[in-house]
Design an enzyme around this catalytic site. Sequence first.
Site, PDB file in Angstrom:
ATOM      1  N   LYS A   1       0.816  -1.225   0.000  1.00 60.54           N
ATOM      2  CA  LYS A   1       0.000   0.000   0.000  1.00 60.54           C
ATOM      3  C   LYS A   1       0.843   1.266   0.000  1.00 60.54           C
ATOM      4  O   LYS A   1       2.030   1.259   0.306  1.00 60.54           O
ATOM      5  CB  LYS A   1      -1.004  -0.036   1.161  1.00 60.54           C
ATOM      6  CG  LYS A   1      -2.131  -1.025   0.873  1.00 60.54           C
ATOM      7  CD  LYS A   1      -3.226  -1.044   1.902  1.00 60.54           C
ATOM      8  CE  LYS A   1      -4.279  -2.091   1.496  1.00 60.54           C
ATOM      9  NZ  LYS A   1      -5.343  -2.224   2.496  1.00 60.54           N
TER      10      LYS A   1
ATOM     11  N   ARG B   1      -3.473 -10.207   5.072  1.00 59.89           N
ATOM     12  CA  ARG B   1      -3.846 -10.273   3.652  1.00 59.89           C
ATOM     13  C   ARG B   1      -2.683  -9.708   2.836  1.00 59.89           C
ATOM     14  O   ARG B   1      -2.344  -8.532   2.991  1.00 59.89           O
ATOM     15  CB  ARG B   1      -5.116  -9.446   3.448  1.00 59.89           C
ATOM     16  CG  ARG B   1      -5.635  -9.394   2.016  1.00 59.89           C
ATOM     17  CD  ARG B   1      -6.813  -8.428   1.933  1.00 59.89           C
ATOM     18  NE  ARG B   1      -7.395  -8.376   0.600  1.00 59.89           N
ATOM     19  CZ  ARG B   1      -6.916  -7.647  -0.398  1.00 59.89           C
ATOM     20  NH1 ARG B   1      -5.854  -6.902  -0.217  1.00 59.89           N
ATOM     21  NH2 ARG B   1      -7.509  -7.642  -1.572  1.00 59.89           N
TER      22      ARG B   1
HETATM   23  C1  PT1 Z   1      -7.896  -4.695   3.269  1.00 57.48           C
HETATM   24  C2  PT1 Z   1      -8.151  -4.696   1.864  1.00 57.48           C
HETATM   25  C3  PT1 Z   1      -9.237  -5.498   1.402  1.00 57.48           C
HETATM   26  N1  PT1 Z   1      -7.426  -3.973   0.984  1.00 57.48           N
HETATM   27  C4  PT1 Z   1      -9.691  -6.179   3.593  1.00 57.48           C
HETATM   28  N2  PT1 Z   1      -9.981  -6.227   2.284  1.00 57.48           N
HETATM   29  C5  PT1 Z   1      -7.751  -3.993  -0.330  1.00 57.48           C
HETATM   30  N3  PT1 Z   1     -10.443  -6.897   4.472  1.00 57.48           N
HETATM   31  C6  PT1 Z   1      -8.809  -4.780  -0.781  1.00 57.48           C
HETATM   32  C7  PT1 Z   1      -3.082   2.094  -1.006  1.00 57.48           C
HETATM   33  O1  PT1 Z   1      -3.110   2.931  -0.092  1.00 57.48           O
HETATM   34  O2  PT1 Z   1      -6.911  -3.991   3.791  1.00 57.48           O
HETATM   35  N4  PT1 Z   1      -8.662  -5.432   4.097  1.00 57.48           N
HETATM   36  N5  PT1 Z   1      -9.539  -5.515   0.081  1.00 57.48           N
HETATM   37  C8  PT1 Z   1      -6.947  -3.160  -1.310  1.00 57.48           C
HETATM   38  N6  PT1 Z   1      -7.267  -1.786  -1.178  1.00 57.48           N
HETATM   39  C9  PT1 Z   1      -6.271  -0.795  -1.199  1.00 57.48           C
HETATM   40  C10 PT1 Z   1      -6.401   0.335  -0.395  1.00 57.48           C
HETATM   41  C11 PT1 Z   1      -5.124  -0.973  -1.956  1.00 57.48           C
HETATM   42  C12 PT1 Z   1      -5.374   1.271  -0.339  1.00 57.48           C
HETATM   43  C13 PT1 Z   1      -4.099  -0.025  -1.933  1.00 57.48           C
HETATM   44  C14 PT1 Z   1      -4.214   1.106  -1.101  1.00 57.48           C
HETATM   45  O3  PT1 Z   1      -2.150   2.008  -1.829  1.00 57.48           O
END
Ligand code: PT1
Length: 280
Positions: free
Chosen positions: A220, A256
């Site tokens: 992230k 995850r």
């Molecule tokens: C998470 C999650 C998810 N993250 C759960 N499910 C994502 N339960 C998708 C960035 O800041 O943490 N928990 N499902 C992916 N989402 C992101 C959000 C990907 C922020 C990247 C960022 O780069």
Amino acid sequence: MDRFLTPHADGRPQVMGVVNVTPDSFSDGGRFVETDAACDHALALLNAGADWLDIGGESTRPGAEPVSEADELARVIPVIEAIRGARPEARLSIDTMKPGVARAAVRAGAAMWNDVNALRADGARAAAAELDCLVCLMHMQGEPRTMQADPHYQDVVTDVARMLGQQVGAVLSAGVARERVLIDPGIGFGKTLAHNLALMACLDHLTGLGFPVLFGASRKRFIQGVDESAVEASDRLGGSLAAALHAARAGCAIVRVHDVRETVQALKVQAAIAQAGGIA
Ligand code: PT1
């Protein structure tokens, strides 16, 4: 249900591998190629030691646009069926905000509904009450398309804990057994760098609520916030491992991640050191 969440014998958390089924993740070779590529990737993650696979057909990354229910179903259901065909014992999670997608996925064999929207969509709690699956309630401020525009909290740790507590209460009232509920701080979902770091520093506030915590920080953007040279998501393995090890020490039940093999190895080494310290 909670037999699915038992930690490993050495105390390390379970590892959930990310399986994105979105057109930009793979070449534009059509649906069959997309299904095939996602299934191959899923099997590779299982071979690398994943305890869970999280299958998603709608990106929830900052700035991502919504996807129709028909498109999301057409992406994820064939992938779930293909994985189930190849590895019937695999534990699968469906990453969706849509009750219709969750219902079809659980029918096809998914054992967890991972909802970044914490079952706030119309009909989501009623659907969860009907379904025989774990449910993960994640904290998000706003919606993916705009959530990073101006995130604000009074106190991010207590605000996130309070919101999750409220959502858990609503879900239990709707008829979901408490043994089926997990919570997640939602790293990167409507949060500044300072918000993300504060949440990670105080993860015990969440583990202390009495529900298994799922934690996702892999690749992230906050990692780039700490290390400016980590511009590409693929250059964030070191930061992702640091966050996963921290989450494990804080007592999270599931991490995850994209890099399953590296994460499992890091967690095993951390657990082995902790065990040696306990005996010495
Ligand atoms: C998470 C999650 C998810 N993250 C759960 N499910 C994502 N339960 C998708 C960035 O800041 O943490 N928990 N499902 C992916 N989402 C992101 C959000 C990907 C922020 C990247 C960022 O780069």
